[in-house]
Write a protein that holds these residues in place. Structure first.
Motif, short mmCIF file in Angstrom:
data_model
loop_
_atom_site.label_atom_id
_atom_site.label_comp_id
_atom_site.label_asym_id
_atom_site.label_seq_id
_atom_site.Cartn_x
_atom_site.Cartn_y
_atom_site.Cartn_z
N LYS A 46 1.44 8.22 7.97
CA LYS A 46 2.36 7.84 6.74
C LYS A 46 1.92 6.87 5.85
O LYS A 46 1.00 5.86 6.42
CB LYS A 46 3.65 7.34 7.51
CG LYS A 46 4.53 8.08 8.26
CD LYS A 46 5.69 7.63 8.67
CE LYS A 46 6.72 8.69 9.39
NZ LYS A 46 7.94 8.15 9.91
N LEU A 47 2.30 6.79 4.86
CA LEU A 47 1.57 5.83 3.77
C LEU A 47 2.22 4.46 3.99
O LEU A 47 3.41 4.35 4.17
CB LEU A 47 1.66 6.24 2.27
CG LEU A 47 1.19 7.58 1.97
CD1 LEU A 47 1.56 8.01 0.44
CD2 LEU A 47 -0.42 7.28 2.01
N LYS A 48 1.27 3.52 3.85
CA LYS A 48 1.86 2.09 4.08
C LYS A 48 2.23 1.54 2.58
O LYS A 48 1.65 1.77 1.61
CB LYS A 48 0.86 1.08 4.73
CG LYS A 48 0.29 1.57 6.10
CD LYS A 48 -0.48 0.22 6.42
CE LYS A 48 -0.97 0.56 8.05
NZ LYS A 48 -1.96 -0.58 8.30
N SER A 49 3.38 0.90 2.73
CA SER A 49 3.98 0.13 1.39
C SER A 49 3.94 -1.33 1.33
O SER A 49 4.80 -1.77 0.79
CB SER A 49 5.51 0.77 0.97
OG SER A 49 6.23 0.33 2.00
N GLU A 50 2.76 -1.64 1.98
CA GLU A 50 2.78 -3.09 1.99
C GLU A 50 1.50 -3.48 1.01
O GLU A 50 0.47 -2.77 0.83
CB GLU A 50 2.31 -3.58 3.51
CG GLU A 50 3.49 -3.49 4.58
CD GLU A 50 2.89 -3.49 5.82
OE1 GLU A 50 1.73 -3.71 6.19
OE2 GLU A 50 3.63 -3.38 6.82
N ILE A 51 1.52 -4.52 0.52
CA ILE A 51 0.41 -5.34 -0.22
C ILE A 51 -0.41 -6.04 0.77
O ILE A 51 0.02 -7.09 1.46
CB ILE A 51 1.08 -6.09 -1.29
CG1 ILE A 51 1.87 -5.35 -2.17
CG2 ILE A 51 -0.16 -6.68 -2.40
CD1 ILE A 51 2.50 -5.92 -3.38
N ASN A 52 -1.73 -6.12 0.69
CA ASN A 52 -2.52 -6.84 1.27
C ASN A 52 -2.82 -7.95 0.83
O ASN A 52 -3.53 -7.95 -0.28
CB ASN A 52 -3.93 -6.09 1.56
CG ASN A 52 -4.84 -6.83 2.20
OD1 ASN A 52 -4.64 -7.57 2.81
ND2 ASN A 52 -6.14 -6.23 2.38
#
Length: 145
Positions: free
Chosen positions: A12-18
């Motif tokens: 699944k795609l992560k929707s977090e910002i690094n």
């Protein structure tokens, strides 16, 4: 069935910002500001020079506000004698003159030994009286140091 199980195993795609790179940049900027801040507060003693500039020609003589060596102020109208007064009286007198003529020119003359703060006090009183044209009077023909 094999098709649906293959879809389930996909990532699944992560929707977090690094934010790690942003933290690194922030820490570098913090160090830069910590190093440069003390360097910005250094002060240098300066003895202000006299001016060799030519006087401006004008049809109307300016009003002269004088600050003497003790820090006392005096107001001299174009065709009058200097009249000693405190800051509040100077501000009131200048506000009255500005209400009559908005283009009134004022120059501030101060003794060389006057603390800079006293000259700024005189200029602040003129600013509060809404004087738009304020200049500083210097010794003509002096040598710059």
């Amino acid at each position: 069935m094999s098709l649906s199980s293959a879809r389930r195993k996909r990532r699944k795609l992560k929707s977090e910002i690094n934010v790690v790179p942003y933290i690194d940049v922030m820490l570098v900027l913090l160090i830069i500001f910590m190093v440069t801040a003390p360097l910005l507060t250094l002060s240098i003693d300066v003895e202000l020079p006299s001016s060799n500039a030519k006087a401006l020609e004008s049809k109307q003589d300016p009003i002269v506000v004088t600050v003497d060596s003790r820090g006392q102020m005096a107001l001299q109208l174009p065709e009058g004698k200097p009249e000693a007064m405190d800051r509040a009286a100077l501000q009131a007198q200048m506000a009255a003159l500005v209400s009559q003529d908005k283009d009134v020119r004022v120059v501030v003359a101060a003794d060389r030994s006057v603390p800079y703060e006293k000259v700024i006090d005189a200029m602040d009183a003129l600013k509060r009286a809404k004087v738009e044209k304020v200049g500083l009077l210097t010794d003509a023909g002096g040598n710059a140091r």
